[in-house]
Design an enzyme around this catalytic site. Structure first.
Site: not given
Length: 409
Positions: A213, A217, A241-242, A285
């Site tokens: 912030h 972005s 959108k998220d 993994e």
């Protein structure tokens, strides 16, 4: 939200004295966001969601887990068979780790493609890499806790790597073990740290958001915002959108949890740990496999450890290794091709890391490792110098509003 601004009501009274609500409003609602973000920007918030899922399910599992070599495996069986919905909580936690790494790896590759590591976002990039390192440490310690065959031998192999360090290596291994073998002391330490590290990750995530912030972005064009016309509020545009992206990913996640919960795991870990019986093929993994392949690509033990660690540390130097002034690969035709070469190279390393260290896998792993480091140390600086980027648009709004209409949309 008007009560926050004018200081009225209970919320306004609290916020005047402790500005929690105004901070949340600025972060989640009013935060000015580039108006051209695509769905690749969903993966940051998805990573945060999966972090919360891991913490919540991990707390519940810890209530029923016994951190001892005699009781660890049995306590996992108790969770799966006797605890109400214990099987579901464990499968969510187990597969949640894999999905956490999937969204974070996509998040990192998105940053590589769109140049999100460049000035003035270097610290933002570093904090993201620190989160990755903490995730890897947490996941490794969590993999040891079931105390199955892969848990025990994975812990033995990985902790033994520190013995390659000259002079102090053996002492470091014994300090990690809390003795002279992988036993109760190590299991207890790993359990405590596995419980603690996710909260440490939360702290770094908060710093990551603060850094995000501070300068805003990045965006697919890789250009800075020129004014208010280039921005839209985070809510409702990007929250919707998220949420759409979250619903899509959770659908896939639910399908894996309910229909293929062991697909990403290893069957040997359902066998109790046996120090006297070494598995035929010890593998970590899947999310560690590229680094495991780099480790095995170097014949020398110390050299392999250095190469494996360097594979992550080299990412911290990207803001200076990339000599191009243009951020986004959208305008960099040569770099775009090499980005996909890197992506394919990492897939090959993952495949090699899960394969036996014999025959042609050795040569392929060595070639893929050479290319991995050459990409960052050789190709990236040279491409930035010789490449002629495409012309950048004047502003985000100009690019969005002047985009040609196709297919009637």
């Amino acid at each position: 939200m008007s009560n926050i601004k004018n200081g009225k009501g209970v919320i306004g009274w609290i916020d005047y004295r402790l500005p929690i609500f105004s901070t949340l409003q600025h972060t989640l609602i009013d935060y000015p966001t580039p108006r051209n973000l695509n769905y690749w920007w969903n993966f940051g918030s998805l990573a945060g969601i999966f972090l919360m899922i891991q913490i919540i399910t991990g707390i519940v599992l810890a209530m029923h887990y016994t951190p001892s070599v005699e009781g660890a495996f049995a306590s996992i069986e108790h969770i799966m068979r006797d605890v109400n919905y214990g099987w579901l909580i464990r499968y969510i936690h187990m597969n949640g780790a894999s999905f956490f790494f999937i969204v974070v790896y996509i998040h990192i590759f998105r940053g590589l493609y769109y140049g999100s590591y460049k000035s003035p976002r270097e610290v933002l990039w570093w904090l993201g890499l620190i989160i990755l390192l903490l995730m890897m440490a947490t996941a490794f310690m969590g993999y040891v806790l079931p105390w199955g065959q892969m848990s025990f031998w994975g812990a033995t192999v990985i902790t033994n790597l520190f013995s390659a360090v000259p002079v102090v290596g053996t002492a470091v291994v014994e300090w990690l073990w809390g003795g002279f073998a992988v036993d109760n002391a190590l299991l207890n330490r790993f359990f405590a740290l596995h419980y603690l590290f996710p909260f440490l990750i939360v702290g770094v995530v908060i710093l990551h958001i603060v850094a995000l912030h501070t300068h805003g972005s990045n965006n697919p064009l890789g250009i800075d915002r020129k004014g208010p016309q280039d921005s839209i509020p985070f809510h409702p545009y990007y929250t919707i959108k998220d949420l759409f992206g979250l619903s899509f990913v959770l659908t896939i996640f639910a399908a894996v949890v309910f229909y293929a919960p062991d697909f990403l795991g290893h069957p040997d870990n359902y066998i109790p740990a046996d120090p006297l019986k070494t598995p035929a093929h010890i593998v970590p993994e899947w999310y560690f496999l590229p680094f495991y392949a780099i480790l095995r690509a170097v014949p020398d033990k110390l050299g392999g450890v250095i190469a494996m660690i360097s594979a992550i540390l080299i990412l911290f130097a990207l803001p200076w290794l990339d000599t191009s002034k243009v951020r986004s690969a959208t305008f960099r035709p040569i770099y775009k091709k090499f980005f996909w070469f890197l992506f394919i190279d990492v897939i090959i390393l993952t495949w090699v890391g899960g394969s036996p260290a014999e025959g042609h896998f050795i040569l392929i792993g060595q070639l893929a490792t050479i290319y991995y480091f050459a990409h960052f140390i050789i190709f990236m600086p040279i491409i930035g110098i010789i490449e002629t980027p495409k012309p950048l648009p004047n502003s985000i709004s100009e690019s969005v509003l002047n985009k040609p209409i196709k297919d009637g949309t």
